[in-house]
Enzyme design. Structure first.
Site, PDB file in Angstrom:
ATOM      1  N   LYS A  22       0.675  -1.023  -0.120  1.00  0.00           N
ATOM      2  CA  LYS A  22       0.692   0.095   0.161  1.00  0.00           C
ATOM      3  C   LYS A  22       1.033   1.273   0.243  1.00  0.00           C
ATOM      4  CE  LYS A  22      -4.258   1.422   0.084  1.00  0.00           C
ATOM      5  NZ  LYS A  22      -5.424   0.269   0.011  1.00  0.00           N
TER       6      LYS A  22
HETATM    7  P1  NAD Z   1     -12.581   7.837  -3.555  1.00  0.00           P
HETATM    8  O1  NAD Z   1     -11.623   8.811  -2.842  1.00  0.00           O
HETATM    9  O2  NAD Z   1     -13.625   7.780  -5.146  1.00  0.00           O
HETATM   10  O3  NAD Z   1     -14.527   7.683  -2.130  1.00  0.00           O
HETATM   11  C1  NAD Z   1     -14.016   7.769  -1.307  1.00  0.00           C
HETATM   12  C2  NAD Z   1     -15.747   8.475  -0.518  1.00  0.00           C
HETATM   13  O4  NAD Z   1     -15.350   8.689   0.561  1.00  0.00           O
HETATM   14  C3  NAD Z   1     -16.112   9.968  -1.553  1.00  0.00           C
HETATM   15  O5  NAD Z   1     -17.293  10.436  -1.354  1.00  0.00           O
HETATM   16  C4  NAD Z   1     -15.722  11.159   0.253  1.00  0.00           C
HETATM   17  O6  NAD Z   1     -16.481  12.131   0.169  1.00  0.00           O
HETATM   18  C5  NAD Z   1     -16.234  10.031   0.895  1.00  0.00           C
HETATM   19  N1  NAD Z   1     -15.539   9.796   2.578  1.00  0.00           N
HETATM   20  C6  NAD Z   1     -14.244  10.538   2.406  1.00  0.00           C
HETATM   21  N2  NAD Z   1     -14.178  10.732   3.646  1.00  0.00           N
HETATM   22  C7  NAD Z   1     -15.039  10.450   4.519  1.00  0.00           C
HETATM   23  C8  NAD Z   1     -16.079  10.789   5.554  1.00  0.00           C
HETATM   24  N3  NAD Z   1     -15.147  11.445   6.485  1.00  0.00           N
HETATM   25  N4  NAD Z   1     -17.774  10.131   6.402  1.00  0.00           N
HETATM   26  C9  NAD Z   1     -18.173   9.679   5.533  1.00  0.00           C
HETATM   27  N5  NAD Z   1     -17.694  10.272   3.595  1.00  0.00           N
HETATM   28  C10 NAD Z   1     -16.248   9.830   3.739  1.00  0.00           C
HETATM   29  O7  NAD Z   1     -12.337   6.481  -2.564  1.00  0.00           O
HETATM   30  P2  NAD Z   1     -12.523   5.269  -2.622  1.00  0.00           P
HETATM   31  O8  NAD Z   1     -11.686   4.514  -3.894  1.00  0.00           O
HETATM   32  O9  NAD Z   1     -14.501   5.252  -3.443  1.00  0.00           O
HETATM   33  O10 NAD Z   1     -12.360   4.411  -2.046  1.00  0.00           O
HETATM   34  C11 NAD Z   1     -13.547   4.336  -0.603  1.00  0.00           C
HETATM   35  C12 NAD Z   1     -12.698   3.454   0.227  1.00  0.00           C
HETATM   36  O11 NAD Z   1     -12.841   1.784  -0.301  1.00  0.00           O
HETATM   37  C13 NAD Z   1     -11.790   3.290   1.306  1.00  0.00           C
HETATM   38  O12 NAD Z   1     -11.382   2.878   2.385  1.00  0.00           O
HETATM   39  C14 NAD Z   1     -10.282   2.175   0.214  1.00  0.00           C
HETATM   40  O13 NAD Z   1      -9.345   2.128   1.042  1.00  0.00           O
HETATM   41  C15 NAD Z   1     -11.066   1.086  -0.709  1.00  0.00           C
HETATM   42  N6  NAD Z   1     -11.307   0.766  -1.678  1.00  0.00           N
HETATM   43  C16 NAD Z   1     -11.477   1.133  -3.087  1.00  0.00           C
HETATM   44  C17 NAD Z   1     -10.590   0.304  -3.889  1.00  0.00           C
HETATM   45  C18 NAD Z   1     -10.602   0.975  -5.469  1.00  0.00           C
HETATM   46  O14 NAD Z   1     -10.462  -0.043  -6.207  1.00  0.00           O
HETATM   47  N7  NAD Z   1     -11.101   2.137  -5.254  1.00  0.00           N
HETATM   48  C19 NAD Z   1     -10.823  -1.370  -3.771  1.00  0.00           C
HETATM   49  C20 NAD Z   1     -10.637  -1.650  -2.340  1.00  0.00           C
HETATM   50  C21 NAD Z   1     -11.192  -0.572  -1.370  1.00  0.00           C
END
Ligand code: NAD
Length: 424
Positions: free
Chosen positions: A114
């Site tokens: 990561k």
């Molecule tokens: P992103 O940046 O595209 O979206 C994050 C979302 O969470 C946004 O809508 C943001 O406004 C919201 N957010 C941020 N802080 C917040 C808070 N304090 N309270 C409520 N909402 C909040 O990120 P993503 O890629 O969608 O990732 C989201 C989660 O999924 C993370 O934990 C990430 O590690 C996990 N994840 C992502 C992927 C991927 O392929 N992108 C894969 C596995 C896991």
């Protein structure tokens, strides 16, 4: 804090505590060799770098960046790059450890890694973000590569970020190296379906859980926290497949409508810069309230530590589908499981992303690209296979789904380490 750009380690410390406690519990259930359990508690290597960036106003600001490889026994490191003020060595290490178990659970030949930069991406211009991405990539260039460690998007990074990383790495090598990152735009070697894969994989597990519990789609309700890559795709896919999505939120708050939200219109509203809480016809809702709305499916798809021992007794969902990494603390997990909630743990629920990243890496390596139906067919096959493995082990050993998922991943990594032996 003496180093404001180095991240507040407290949140990351909590995450690392959760990750290591999970490992300890799973290792005890597995009766794992002490020497292997001890080795797995620490990352194989971790790099801290300084990322100086010339800002638009002429100042040079130095950000702290990290790349952690937790374990690379099964193959190259794999894991996202996160831009957030919470990024720290501890947070990155916890996330790298979860990547190790996730890749092993999905049976894909990657280790866990990561990375991230501690910054406030929402306060930075596109030019500043590009500068930071390129300098960060140069600083970690000795760790990454298609055979060594392959970054991907995570919070606040996307296909454009990956294209900049791929270009920076390629410039240093002197030729194009698409396989150094995944989650790229299709035109530079990305895979069809990668962007949607995390949300789609989560939906595959949600529908499998609904089937097991006898919950019909048309009658089901869902609540999704987070409306980024994972949350928006999840909400849209649930809505397309006739589930009533009653609430969604982002960092600024959310929208609630018991009659169901038109998620396609909501996504267009958000893309046009509208606030979710101001969506016409819906009631504004805070992130805290949203988690406690009674529903069939609750999908936390934003950040870690959202469901804790404090609010878990008030959470009333039948299925908790974790799209985010680490959204539920261990004490909350015990409460939810005690209440009969069907938990789809993060290492299973959001593993669709890394699975499609694996497909992208395979396609880049073979220079042979698949059509979307092939990507989605293989994705569903691998995600549902892991889902069945987790349920079967959970029933056999009478452990929670989270423990079963971790036990499968940890046992595979440990077996490989045992066969490879100790060097020198
Ligand atoms: P992103 O940046 O595209 O979206 C994050 C979302 O969470 C946004 O809508 C943001 O406004 C919201 N957010 C941020 N802080 C917040 C808070 N304090 N309270 C409520 N909402 C909040 O990120 P993503 O890629 O969608 O990732 C989201 C989660 O999924 C993370 O934990 C990430 O590690 C996990 N994840 C992502 C992927 C991927 O392929 N992108 C894969 C596995 C896991």
């Amino acid at each position: 804090m003496p180093f404001p750009c180095w991240g507040d380690a407290r949140e990351g410390h909590d995450m690392l505590y959760e990750a290591v406690t999970q490992l300890d519990r799973a290792a005890a259930l597995l009766g794992l060799d002490r020497n292997l359990a001890d080795r797995l508690r620490y990352p194989k290597r971790a790099l801290i770098v300084t990322v100086p960036v010339r800002m638009d106003d002429g100042r040079v600001v130095s950000y702290a960046g990290y790349r952690v490889q937790h374990n690379i026994t099964l193959g190259p490191g794999k894991g996202g790059i996160r831009y957030s003020p919470t990024v720290s060595l501890e947070e990155t290490t916890a996330l790298a450890m979860w990547m190790t178990w996730k890749c092993a659970l999905m049976n894909i030949p990657f280790g866990g890694a990561k990375g991230g930069v501690c910054c406030d991406p929402r306060a930075m211009s596109r030019r500043e973000l590009q500068s930071m991405t390129r300098r960060f990539t140069s600083e970690i260039v000795m760790l990454i590569g298609p055979e060594k460690d392959i970054p991907a998007p995570d919070m606040a990074t996307n296909d454009q970020t990956m294209a900049w990383m791929m270009d920076t790495y390629s410039m240093q090598m002197g030729y194009s190296v698409p396989g150094v990152v995944t989650g790229k735009p299709v035109v530079v070697g990305g895979s069809l379906g990668r962007r949607e894969a995390t949300g789609l994989g989560l939906c595959n597990t949600i529908f499998a859980a609904m089937e097991r519990l006898g919950i019909g789609r048309e009658k089901a309700t869902a609540v999704v926290q987070g409306f980024g890559n994972v949350g928006a795709v999840t909400a849209l896919e649930l809505w397309k497949r006739k589930v009533r999505v009653v609430a969604v939120s982002d960092v600024a708050g959310g929208a609630y409508s018991p009659a169901g939200l038109p998620v396609d219109a909501l996504a267009r509203h958000a893309e046009a810069g509208g606030k979710l809480s101001e969506f016409p016809g819906a009631t504004p809702v805070s992130n805290k309230e949203l988690l406690e709305i009674p529903c069939d499916v609750l999908a936390p798809c934003a950040i870690s530590g959202q469901i804790t021992g404090e609010n878990a007794p008030r959470i009333r969902c039948r299925i908790l589908a974790e799209g985010a990494n680490g959204p539920t603390t261990l004490d909350a997990d015990d409460i939810l499981v005690g209440n009969g909630t069907f938990v789809i743990p993060d290492v299973l629920g959001n593993a669709g992303g890394v699975t499609a990243s694996y497909f992208e890496w395979v396609q880049d390596t073979q220079k042979f690209f698949w059509d979307i139906s092939e990507v989605n067919r293989q994705l569903e096959r691998i995600v549902l296979r892991a889902f069945r493995d987790v349920i079967a082990l959970s029933e056999e050993k009478k452990v929670t789904h989270r423990m079963a998922a971790l036990m499968i991943g940890i046992a595979r990594v440990a077996e490989a380490m045992r066969f490879r032996g100790l060097y020198p």
